[in-house]
Every structure is written in C-alpha cells, then in structure tokens.
Design a protein around this motif. Sequence first.
Motif, PDB file in Angstrom:
ATOM      1  N   ASP A  35      15.611 -12.642   6.710  1.00 51.05           N
ATOM      2  CA  ASP A  35      16.315 -11.381   6.904  1.00 51.05           C
ATOM      3  C   ASP A  35      16.114 -10.810   8.307  1.00 51.05           C
ATOM      4  OD1 ASP A  35      17.366 -11.347   4.293  1.00 51.05           O
ATOM      5  OD2 ASP A  35      15.524 -10.481   3.509  1.00 51.05           O
ATOM      6  N   SER A  36      14.876 -10.802   8.782  1.00 50.45           N
ATOM      7  CA  SER A  36      14.631 -10.272  10.121  1.00 50.45           C
ATOM      8  C   SER A  36      15.191 -11.208  11.193  1.00 50.45           C
ATOM      9  CB  SER A  36      13.137 -10.018  10.361  1.00 50.45           C
ATOM     10  OG  SER A  36      12.395 -11.212  10.406  1.00 50.45           O
ATOM     11  N   ALA A  37      15.200 -12.512  10.910  1.00 46.46           N
ATOM     12  CA  ALA A  37      15.754 -13.473  11.863  1.00 46.46           C
ATOM     13  C   ALA A  37      17.261 -13.276  12.009  1.00 46.46           C
ATOM     14  CB  ALA A  37      15.444 -14.897  11.421  1.00 46.46           C
ATOM     15  N   GLU A  69       8.217 -18.618  16.752  1.00 50.05           N
ATOM     16  CA  GLU A  69       9.247 -19.636  17.003  1.00 50.05           C
ATOM     17  C   GLU A  69      10.628 -18.986  17.128  1.00 50.05           C
ATOM     18  OE1 GLU A  69      11.276 -23.590  14.882  1.00 50.05           O
ATOM     19  OE2 GLU A  69       9.701 -22.456  13.855  1.00 50.05           O
ATOM     20  N   HIS A  70      10.906 -18.062  16.225  1.00 52.54           N
ATOM     21  CA  HIS A  70      12.211 -17.391  16.250  1.00 52.54           C
ATOM     22  C   HIS A  70      12.387 -16.558  17.524  1.00 52.54           C
ATOM     23  CE1 HIS A  70      15.712 -15.084  15.180  1.00 52.54           C
ATOM     24  NE2 HIS A  70      15.016 -13.958  15.276  1.00 52.54           N
ATOM     25  N   VAL A 180      19.592 -19.815  13.019  1.00 53.73           N
ATOM     26  CA  VAL A 180      18.202 -19.426  12.753  1.00 53.73           C
ATOM     27  C   VAL A 180      17.375 -20.702  12.633  1.00 53.73           C
ATOM     28  CG1 VAL A 180      16.702 -18.477  10.950  1.00 53.73           C
ATOM     29  CG2 VAL A 180      18.728 -17.210  11.682  1.00 53.73           C
ATOM     30  N   PRO A 181      16.148 -20.729  13.163  1.00 58.33           N
ATOM     31  CA  PRO A 181      15.314 -21.934  13.099  1.00 58.33           C
ATOM     32  C   PRO A 181      15.180 -22.496  11.688  1.00 58.33           C
ATOM     33  CG  PRO A 181      14.311 -20.343  14.563  1.00 58.33           C
ATOM     34  CD  PRO A 181      15.487 -19.646  13.929  1.00 58.33           C
ATOM     35  N   ALA A 187      11.741 -21.713   4.506  1.00 58.03           N
ATOM     36  CA  ALA A 187      10.556 -21.010   4.003  1.00 58.03           C
ATOM     37  C   ALA A 187      10.885 -20.165   2.775  1.00 58.03           C
ATOM     38  CB  ALA A 187       9.982 -20.122   5.101  1.00 58.03           C
ATOM     39  N   ALA A 188       9.943 -20.106   1.839  1.00 58.49           N
ATOM     40  CA  ALA A 188      10.113 -19.248   0.663  1.00 58.49           C
ATOM     41  C   ALA A 188      10.078 -17.787   1.104  1.00 58.49           C
ATOM     42  CB  ALA A 188       9.010 -19.520  -0.345  1.00 58.49           C
ATOM     43  N   PRO A 189      11.040 -16.967   0.670  1.00 58.20           N
ATOM     44  CA  PRO A 189      11.038 -15.545   1.041  1.00 58.20           C
ATOM     45  C   PRO A 189       9.738 -14.860   0.636  1.00 58.20           C
ATOM     46  CG  PRO A 189      13.122 -16.146   0.030  1.00 58.20           C
ATOM     47  CD  PRO A 189      12.192 -17.312  -0.162  1.00 58.20           C
TER      48      PRO A 189
END
Length: 262
Positions: A35-37, A69-70, A180-181, A187-189
């Motif tokens: 979401d933030s990405a 990373e993002h 998005v990476p 990844a699990a939320p």
Amino acid sequence: MQTEKIVNHIVDWLKSYATNAKVNGFVVGISGGIDSAVTSTLCAMTGMDVLCIEMPIHQAESHVSRAQEHILQLKKRFNNVRDTRADLTPVFEEFKTEVNLDGEQAIVDMALANTRARLRMTTLYYYAGLQKLLVAGTGNKVEDFGVGFYTKYGDGGVDLSPIADLLKSEVYHIGEFVQVPESIMKAAPSDGLFGDARSDEDQIGASYPELEWAMKMDDEGKTANDFTGRKQEVFTIYKRFNNANKHKMIPIPICEVPTNLK
C-alpha cells in the motif's frame, strides 16, 4: 480493470488537489508493504515534491529491507523523490517509561501498537508542516471501509487517501503496473506494529481475498446464516471487525445542543 486509466485518474486527482491546496507535494510513510509502495509511486508520478519517510520502531528486518529497496528504486526512477529516516525506537521506549503499563498483557500490547502508529503520524505531520506537504494516506478500501484495520489518529490520520477506493487485489494490479519491487509484491501484508513479521491475516483470521468477498456479500445484504463452513466463518470475522470498528468509519459524534437551550 482499466489499470492505466485508473493510475492516470489518481495521479491527476493528486496533482489537482495539491495544486488547489497550494502545497509543494506529498509526504508518505514507507513501511515495506504494497500500500505505501503504490501510494508513494502514484505521488511520485505527479512530478511534485515527494518525501518518503522510514519510521522504524523495533521493525522486523524484512520490513526495513523492503522499504529501503523501494525508496532506492523510486529515487532512481523519479528525480522529485527525496527520503529521510526517523528512528522512533528511542521515542517509543521513552514513552513507555512515562506511562502505566499495568494491565492484561494483550490489551497493553495493542495499546502500544496503536501508539507506534500515532508516533509515526506525528512525525509525518511534522515534516509536512516544515516543508508544506500533504500527508498521503496508504489505506485501501477493505482496510478503511470494510474491517477498519488501521489506527484511529495513527495511519488513519491523513490529509488525503489516494487508494482508499481500491480493493487490496486492485492495489496489487496497480502495483504491478507501476513497477513496485517484486519483493514487496510477494510479501504477506503486515501492519508492522508489533515488531515482528506477523501478517494481517494472522491478526484478522482471514485473507484479503476472503475479506473482499465478505465485503461484497455484506453490500448485497447477506447474513452469516446464508453461508456454511469457511464462508460462514469468514463472513462472521468480517462482520465482527466491521461492527467493532464503525467508530473509525463514521464522522465523530457531535452532541447537538437544542437551540432553545442556547
């Protein structure tokens, strides 16, 4: 889903809102989650100033590495993106020395988890005030209007919500489109509020696809009695969270004083 058109619509909406508000751009808290990405990438696509902030508080290493990373990828792609890091762990630890931590451990842990979110909100608004930016929210439709899976006046304290009309599955579609990476996409939320790697599903008891289904069924007027087995279980979980968190989704109650008493 017309992904490209939706992306363009949100980017235009963000730019128009910020321009009308006469601000320089946006500040976004980066958690290492989808979401933030997606939110920070959409903000970056406006061409306006974007400040990405890492705010670790005893954060799981996997969250930290994905966030970094993002941010690195976003800065390479957009020259209007800046970043900073505010390590709030010492602030959080100092807070705990000044309050009463007596009580049932699970309740104390939840109160402290919400405190983490509120410390981050305060930090975002500090930088927003300094640099004339808007705090961009990262909540999606299921979290904000379905199960209320966010902290009131924490990650729920924002100036505008660019992805709050998108279901989690739609956020992933947008994430893939805006590059998005992969590590974040897979990844699990997780809300990251407990300093470990527990997922949202671990906390809620249902996955986002299941919650999206339950939200749709609820909108259609279904009840738990309309289902059996796992579907009934998921629907019951959804309704429990939805009912318990209504106070987050409706305006703050105001005691209206009768005119004849004034």
